[in-house]
Design an enzyme around this catalytic site. Structure first.
Site, short mmCIF file in Angstrom:
data_model
loop_
_atom_site.label_atom_id
_atom_site.label_comp_id
_atom_site.label_asym_id
_atom_site.label_seq_id
_atom_site.Cartn_x
_atom_site.Cartn_y
_atom_site.Cartn_z
N ASP A 90 53.12 10.23 1.19
CA ASP A 90 52.19 9.36 1.90
C ASP A 90 51.32 8.63 0.88
O ASP A 90 51.32 8.93 -0.31
CB ASP A 90 51.36 10.18 2.91
CG ASP A 90 50.83 9.32 4.05
OD1 ASP A 90 50.83 8.08 3.92
OD2 ASP A 90 50.41 9.88 5.08
N GLU B 55 43.38 7.32 11.54
CA GLU B 55 43.26 8.38 10.54
C GLU B 55 41.87 9.01 10.56
O GLU B 55 41.26 9.20 11.61
CB GLU B 55 43.65 7.85 9.15
CG GLU B 55 45.09 7.30 9.15
CD GLU B 55 45.64 7.00 7.79
OE1 GLU B 55 45.40 7.77 6.85
OE2 GLU B 55 46.34 5.98 7.64
C1 BGC Z 1 49.44 7.21 6.76
C2 BGC Z 1 50.88 7.12 7.13
C3 BGC Z 1 51.36 5.70 7.01
C4 BGC Z 1 51.08 5.19 5.62
C5 BGC Z 1 51.48 3.75 5.41
C6 BGC Z 1 49.18 6.57 5.44
O1 BGC Z 1 47.82 6.56 5.18
O2 BGC Z 1 49.04 8.55 6.71
O3 BGC Z 1 51.07 7.59 8.44
O4 BGC Z 1 52.71 5.63 7.30
O5 BGC Z 1 49.70 5.30 5.35
O6 BGC Z 1 50.66 2.89 6.07
C1 BGC Z 2 46.17 1.29 4.56
C2 BGC Z 2 46.90 2.19 5.48
C3 BGC Z 2 46.90 3.52 4.90
C4 BGC Z 2 45.49 3.98 4.57
C5 BGC Z 2 45.49 5.26 3.80
C6 BGC Z 2 44.79 1.80 4.32
O1 BGC Z 2 44.10 0.97 3.45
O2 BGC Z 2 46.13 0.01 5.09
O3 BGC Z 2 48.21 1.76 5.68
O4 BGC Z 2 47.50 4.36 5.81
O5 BGC Z 2 44.83 3.06 3.77
O6 BGC Z 2 44.58 6.17 4.27
#
Ligand code: BGC
Ligand code: BGC
Length: 839
Positions: free
Chosen positions: A333, A532
């Protein structure tokens, strides 16, 4: 047990090999569990065995072997690295032979997160062309583009937005899931991507978790029943080969493992459960995913028994790849490798050794690439592991048909823009909305008479972004208006259309006031979008300002108008007041772009009879109190229908507001510091000059500063600082150092809302670390007649050397010269009105 530091003399390779041979996670004796020998060490033989059903046809295997034999070491390393389109150019993809790109939630083509569909396809062509260029003597292996199409092709303006998984979990309809997967795959193919980071197969156990809505249910059996169907819808069956010849993409089950099992529901946190729970609750959905031949698995940010998943060899390799026979590849990730013990965002061979095949290194791809290559050249990383990872990636690319496919724009469905939000996909989403609604109360007001006069109120009535939630167009799903959703229908428009079609009338009035007395009212309320950890909460209470519509419900009922409460939410929350103050209560979850699905069930036919009954049942328990201390109000599986017998309503207990609070990202609001926080003013040149700002009006800095209260949003919602001259520093600090590394990694901003009446000669934003380090970023805040919410990316401050894991004062506004500034709010978030540049 071996320790990275202790064994350093024997060389990294020796450690890596030794620990792998022993089947142990890379970072063994973890600092937080020194006493627990074997913590985080899984026993694969105790897990169910599976057989990965995807064939590796002999000609394909031979071809992959030939490719591998011809690849340089640098080309192999390139395949293991995935960059974000924010931070890589096609030229760099060509030079470094990168295996993949992704668009994170806030990334779009050419710097535009809301770019039109054709720009996505154009950029896909550009990356493809760069990756397949062989003019430098390379093999030109096409890259694969991954996207978070987690509820429809949800980054694309105009795409069908399906209900988030929690709503689908309420629907209990496996066939529906497969159809949604198929429709989503088709829409993805229109814009040229080949891979979705979905489905999330989390089994959330604590709904304070900000990602709970990405999981279908807290019941592993329900999640497991859906997974195979979603994978099949996206990829076709396990025997499907050459996916790109049909309307398919590759899927990714995530986040392995126990993302939904962290203690207190902390995102990216630690799960301290036993191995048996890990297997039986969180491991259960991976079986059907593997049985359907899922192509990729994404490792979780979180940890188990103190060991980060991304570095856990016993789980990634021992359980997933060996015992469960997963034959695809494992992607990490977003910079999650940086959280593995002993690693940084820039260097982490441990992740590869644990079983990660591809590094999601959005903005760190270059140092990760350099580091892996240097270590591989020095013989520190066994070539066998590199070859295995590359082979896994190439197998997936081969099965996908990518190795022979033409450029993205020449593939099946590419550029068929009419397919984005196509009527048949919207109908399917509408059906999903209908099936997901859960009825918790009905004293007889539902179904609504179509010929009557309806009032539609509440802040969620006409807000498509709110009803869609996070991971919609932007990462957090914030900063959007209905204009960003062409072709979509809000809950209000759906109700309006249904009532008018039945000969009645409807009035939209968010605050519940009306021009003509209605026969009934629908009040739509609930959560604002989040994604998140931004959605993590201390309790299961609805955030305070969002409970405003409860008053509207009460007022309407006092006037004798029956109220239907419709709750938009990513999770079951304590809302007893709303349940008490309504005549019917419907949970709509996060329905997405097709709000008519709500009206379909709520509004009766010409004869006033229900056209569609409720079919949804709770995918998790519903809480009785914000802290769940008194158990649950409704069990999993609960849900009324029109046929349910009517029972008298028993008033539910209401908990004091103070027991509900808890958003740790707000440090200063409505002019006052949050609990455990304080506001100070000081002269930075004079030690000991600090004054804590409590009651106002007050004076400080030996008469140079006058502090008073001014109004903003609420009465006295800001503190005004009139400073006659000299140096001054306003600071918001906590009694304990705070850890904001996760937020920094995700590009979150430090937000502060100020009204500048007189701008000082110089002004800057500073942060103070627990070790005394200061990071300063000069800014320009011109005088303005209104309050402005400024945002400074946390990364700007980290780059200036501050340790984001231990910050004492995360916000200090320094000034020099005469100034007049009012401060209303300081918090973390994405919704800045003005983004300040990194100096
Ligand atoms: C998330 C994932 C996601 C990835 C790409 C991460 O922060 O936990 O679920 O697929 O970002 O955006
Ligand atoms: C991104 C997400 C990613 C996240 C990580 C963001 O800046 O756009 O895709 O999942 O950071 O926590």
């Amino acid at each position: 047990m071996m320790h990275y530091g202790k064994a350093a003399a024997t060389g990294l390779a020796a450690i890596l090999l030794a620990s792998c041979a022993a089947g142990q996670p890379m970072q063994m004796a973890s600092a937080s569990y020194p006493e627990r020998e074997g913590a985080g060490l899984a026993h694969p033989e105790l897990w169910p065995a599976f057989e990965y059903p995807v064939a590796n046809p002999a000609p394909a295997e031979a071809r992959i072997a030939r490719l591998l034999a011809r690849m340089t070491l640098a080309e192999k390393i390139g395949q293991l690295v995935q960059a974000d389109i924010c931070c890589v150019t096609p030229e760099e993809v060509r030079t470094y032979n990168l295996g993949s790109v992704l668009n994170g939630g806030n990334s779009g083509p050419y710097g535009n997160d809301l770019a039109p569909a054709r720009d996505w396809l154009r950029l896909a062509d550009e990356f493809w062309a760069a990756s397949t260029d062989t003019s430098d003597g390379g093999l030109g292996i096409p890259l694969v583009w991954g996207t978070d199409a987690v509820h429809g092709h949800s980054n694309i303006v105009g795409a069908t937005i399906f209900p988030h998984n929690i709503g689908l979990g309420a629907a209990r309809d496996v066939a529906l899931i497969e159809r949604i997967g198929a429709a989503t795959a088709r829409e993805i193919r229109v814009t040229g991507q080949e891979w979705t980071f979905a489905p999330t197969v989390a089994v959330p156990q604590d709904f304070r978790w900000g990602r709970a809505y990405e999981g279908y249910s807290s019941d592993p059996a329900i999640v497991a029943s859906y997974v195979g169907a979603m994978v099949r819808g996206l990829q076709g069956g396990p025997d499907n080969q050459n996916l790109l010849a049909g309307p398919y993409v590759i899927a990714s089950t995530k986040h392995f493992l126990a993302d939904g099992g962290t203690d207190n529901g902390t995102d990216q946190g630690d799960s301290s459960i036993s191995e048996q729970e890990l297997r039986d609750i969180h491991g259960t959905p991976y079986g059907p995913a593997i049985a359907e031949g899922v192509s990729t698995v994404m490792a979780s940010f979180s940890s188990w028994q103190g060991v980060k998943m991304t570095g856990n060899h016993s789980l990634l390799t021992g359980v997933l790849k060996e015992r469960m026979d997963f034959g695809g590849f494992v992607v990490s990730d977003w910079n999650a490798h940086g959280q593995v013990a002993g690693c940084t965002n820039e260097s982490c061979p441990q992740a590869l050794m644990a079983g990660i095949d591809m590094y999601m290194a959005p903005d760190t791809w270059r140092p990760i690439y350099d580091d892996l290559l240097a270590r591989a050249q020095a013989g520190e990383i066994p070539l066998s592991r590199i070859d295995d990872a590359v082979t896994r990636i190439l197998r997936v690319k081969e099965r996908l048909g990518l190795l022979d496919a033409p450029r993205p724009s020449e593939r099946l469905l590419s550029g068929d823009y009419d397919l984005l939000g196509a009527p048949e996909h919207r109908d399917l989403a509408r059906e999903a909305v209908r099936r997901s609604l859960v009825l918790l109360r009905n004293d007889g007001v539902l179904p609504l008479a179509p010929g009557g006069r309806l009032l539609v109120a509440g802040d969620g009535a006409d807000d498509i972004a709110k009803q869609s939630g996070g991971w919609t167009l932007s990462w957090q799903g914030t900063g959007l208006t209905n204009a960003n959703f062409p072709g979509a229908t809000s809950i209000w428009s759906g109700l309006h259309a249904a009532v008018e079609a039945g000969g009645g009338s409807a009035e939209l009035s968010p605050d519940g006031t009306f021009t003509r007395r209605p026969d009934a009212a629908v009040v739509v309320f609930g959560e604002e979008p989040y994604a998140e950890f931004q959605g993590d909460r201390a309790t299961l209470a609805l955030d305070h300002p969002l409970t405003g519509p409860f008053e509207t419900m009460r007022a309407l009922r006092e006037q004798g108008i029956p109220v239907v409460a419709v709750m938009v939410t990513g999770r079951p929350l304590y809302v007893n007041e709303a349940l008490n103050n309504s005549d019917a209560f419907v949970v709509a979850w996060l329905p997405g772009s097709e709000g008519q699905g709500v009206a379909d069930v709520l509004v009766g036919d010409a004869g006033g009879k229900a056209q569609f009954d409720f079919t949804g049942t709770l995918p998790a328990v519903w809480p009785l109190t914000p802290d769940m201390a008194d158990g649950t109000l409704y069990p999993l599986g609960h849900g009324l229908t029109y046929a349910s017998p009517r029972t008298a309503w028993t008033e539910l207990p209401v908990v004091a507001a103070a027991a509900q609070a808890g958003d740790s990202r707000i440090w200063f609001a409505e002019g006052v510091p949050a609990a455990a926080w304080s506001l100070h003013i000081a002269d930075p040149t004079q030690p000991g000059s600090q004054t804590r700002v409590t009651t106002v009006p007050a004076e400080a800095l030996q008469g140079r500063a006058r502090i008073s209260a001014v109004n903003h949003v609420v009465q006295e919602g800001a503190r005004r600082f009139e400073i006659s001259g000299g140096e001054a520093a306003l600071s918001v600090s906590n009694i304990e150092p705070i850890d904001i590394t996760r937020e920094t990694n995700a590009d979150i901003m430090l937000l502060f809302t100020v009204k500048v009446d007189a701008a000082p000669a110089a002004i800057g934003v500073e942060m103070l670390g627990a070790d005394g380090t200061r990071a300063a970023n000069p800014v320009s805040l011109p005088a303005n007649a209104r309050f402005v919410r400024y945002g400074l990316p946390l990364k700007c401050l980290r780059e200036k050397g501050i340790d984001m894991a231990r910050v004492t004062a995360p916000f200090i506004l320094t000034s020099e010269g005469r100034s007049d500034i009012a401060l209303a709010e300081v918090r973390l978030g994405m919704d800045a009105e003005v983004v300040l540049p990194c100096a």
